[in-house]
Design an enzyme around this catalytic site. Structure first.
Site, PDB file in Angstrom:
ATOM      1  N   GLU A 168       0.804  -1.224   0.000  1.00  0.00           N
ATOM      2  CA  GLU A 168       0.000   0.000   0.000  1.00  0.00           C
ATOM      3  C   GLU A 168       0.838   1.276   0.000  1.00  0.00           C
ATOM      4  OE1 GLU A 168      -2.955   0.206   3.036  1.00  0.00           O
ATOM      5  OE2 GLU A 168      -3.663  -1.832   2.719  1.00  0.00           O
ATOM      6  N   GLU A 356      -5.451  -8.463   1.089  1.00  0.00           N
ATOM      7  CA  GLU A 356      -6.136  -8.095   2.336  1.00  0.00           C
ATOM      8  C   GLU A 356      -7.582  -7.778   2.011  1.00  0.00           C
ATOM      9  OE1 GLU A 356      -4.417  -4.804   4.555  1.00  0.00           O
ATOM     10  OE2 GLU A 356      -2.394  -5.567   4.145  1.00  0.00           O
TER      11      GLU A 356
HETATM   12  O1  IFM Z   1      -3.985  -2.693   9.252  1.00  0.00           O
HETATM   13  C1  IFM Z   1      -3.893  -2.231   7.945  1.00  0.00           C
HETATM   14  C2  IFM Z   1      -2.776  -2.934   7.196  1.00  0.00           C
HETATM   15  O2  IFM Z   1      -1.563  -2.778   7.828  1.00  0.00           O
HETATM   16  C3  IFM Z   1      -2.664  -2.388   5.801  1.00  0.00           C
HETATM   17  N1  IFM Z   1      -3.940  -2.397   5.141  1.00  0.00           N
HETATM   18  C4  IFM Z   1      -5.047  -1.807   5.839  1.00  0.00           C
HETATM   19  C5  IFM Z   1      -5.178  -2.468   7.186  1.00  0.00           C
HETATM   20  C6  IFM Z   1      -6.411  -1.947   7.931  1.00  0.00           C
HETATM   21  O3  IFM Z   1      -6.337  -0.577   8.119  1.00  0.00           O
END
Ligand code: IFM
Length: 462
Positions: A168, A356
């Site tokens: 990210e 994710e």
């Molecule tokens: O916790 C974070 C993760 O580290 C990166 N993506 C978003 C998640 C939720 O905010």
């Protein structure tokens, strides 16, 4: 007996749990580990309640049990990150052998539990020494990252089939340098643009460093794409939404997949045309082919033109409908759009992993010892159905990693936000699988969904 709402995923589809080092390991300085920007950010009181990663979920010591739990919950892959300052305390070439030894043991434990490692090389714990030399505003950090990636893959490459360079970059660049919510806590939109380019570059430099040190591992990058809708058809709203989409999605997908930056972002981020920032050859390097694309999905927003908001004149709002406990839109169906976007807008034909997907809720343990997180089950059920629709439209989706295995340090919100499918009682470090964990176990074992989703599994796992 199959019912109308039942669905199956293709054979070999990967069900995994995702984690990140700073958020669960704790014991940052153990065995010679170095300080990172989040240690400093928390010490400066910039996180909720001053929470920090000192202990977190104590995964540093408890990883064998956590891996066994992940296996028993039906997962076949585990996404984790290696903490950069644990391996290289100053972020330079000095190796911390104890850090290498630790991750040797961690990888062995994953493999013993039948969990395929997917490793992220940068999940936000930038060594503080590099921050003091400018962090992601200094192009040199991208070179340091590539050196780090090469050293790590040279050592661990025999056991890791999937490498993710950076997680990210939008969050690091814009939450960290424009909004001040994440470390290093700057509030300067133009700085965020420079950080975005240097993070893209870090990915680009790391890809050949990884390939030079492994024969058959697959290399990818993870972006958190955002669904952005204009508030209305009014040209100002449409333009504001286009700007936000350009910032959140275009600044990262376009250089990766087309070797250019979105021209319409230059008025907002002039650094994109500054040849001291974006140097000759950079875009070729960033767009070198990768083997897969990792996508994270959380954000769905409606954007309205607002003259009072500096630079981008765009006000981001939650869409109408149900909200999470922190007021953001609860829109699992948006995963379909996220999965379609790279192919539709950028011609991407790469295999995709959802690296994710998840949501935070105010979970608590009931008097009967259960965590009845039915809202999370519904969220996952809808998100997985959205993923299935995208696959039916041609997206080459290979697997889904839920965010996250354990409740953890949720960055600026500290420990107040619970994303895990396993509840962590931080005082005792007890792990309590939530109902969603049992539900996900059945999804993974069945490799599909059944209808209705409100399953309450047995209170104990095997
Ligand atoms: O916790 C974070 C993760 O580290 C990166 N993506 C978003 C998640 C939720 O905010």
């Amino acid at each position: 007996m199959t019912k109308d709402g039942d669905l199956s995923f293709p054979d070999g589809f990967v069900w995994g749990a995702a984690t990140a080092a700073y958020q669960i390991e704790g014991h940052r300085r153990a065995d010679g580990g170095g300080e990172c920007i989040w240690d400093v950010f928390a010490r400066d009181g910039r996180t909720l309640n001053g929470d920090n990663g000192d202990i977190a979920a104590d995964h540093y010591h408890r990883y064998p049990d956590d891996h066994a739990l992940a296996r028993n919950l039906g997962f076949t892959s585990f996404r984790m990150s290696f903490s950069w300052p644990r391996i290289s305390p100053e972020g330079s070439t000095r190796r911390n052998q104890a850090g290498f030894d630790h991750y040797d043991r961690v990888l062995d434990s994953l493999l013993e539990n039948g969990l395929t490692p997917m490793v992220t090389l940068y999940h936000w714990d930038l060594p503080q020494e590099l921050q003091e030399r400018g962090g992601w505003l200094n192009r040199d950090t991208a070179y340091r990252f590539a050196d780090h990636a090469g050293a790590v893959v040279e050592h661990f490459g025999d056991r890791v089939p999937f490498w993710i360079t950076t997680n990210e970059p939008w969050s690091c660049a814009f939450l960290g340098h424009a909004r001040g919510l994440h470390a290093p806590g700057m509030r300067d939109y133009h700085a965020a643009g420079v950080a975005a380019h240097n993070l893209n570059l870090a990915h680009g430099f790391a890809v050949p460093a990884i390939r030079a040190n492994t024969r058959d591992a697959q290399v990818g990058v993870t972006h958190c794409l955002q669904v952005i809708e204009p508030f209305s058809d009014a040209p100002d709203d449409v333009e504001a939404a286009r700007t936000v989409d350009g910032e959140a999605n275009g600044l990262f997908l376009e250089p990766l997949l087309k070797g250019s930056y979105p021209a319409h972002m230059v008025p907002y981020l002039p650094c994109l045309e500054d040849d001291t920032v974006v140097r000759e050859g950079d875009l070729e390097c960033i767009s070198a082919p990768v083997d897969f694309l990792g996508l994270n999905y959380y954000v769905h927003e409606v954007v309205r033109f607002d003259r009072t908001i500096p630079i981008v004149h765009a006000c981001r709002m939650a869409p109408l409908g149900p909200l999470t406990t922190i007021g953001s839109g609860l829109r699992p169906d948006g995963l379909e759009e996220i999965l379609l976007k790279p192919g539709r807008d950028y011609g991407c034909r790469l295999p995709i992993y959802v690296t994710e997907v998840g949501y935070l809720f105010n979970d608590y343990v009931n008097p009967d010892g259960r965590v009845n997180d039915i809202a999370r089950i519904r969220y996952y059920d809808e998100a997985f159905r959205a993923a299935d629709r995208a696959m039916k439209k041609g997206v080459d989706l290979r697997g889904i990693y839920v965010w996250t295995l354990l409740d953890d340090f949720e960055w600026d919100s500290g420990y107040s936000s619970r994303y895990g499918i396993v509840f962590v009682e931080y005082g005792t470090q007890t792990r309590i699988p939530k109902d969603s964990a049992y539900w996900l176990r059945d999804v993974a074992r069945r490799n599909g969904l059944s209808d209705p989703p409100g399953y309450r599994g047995p209170a104990k796992i095997d």
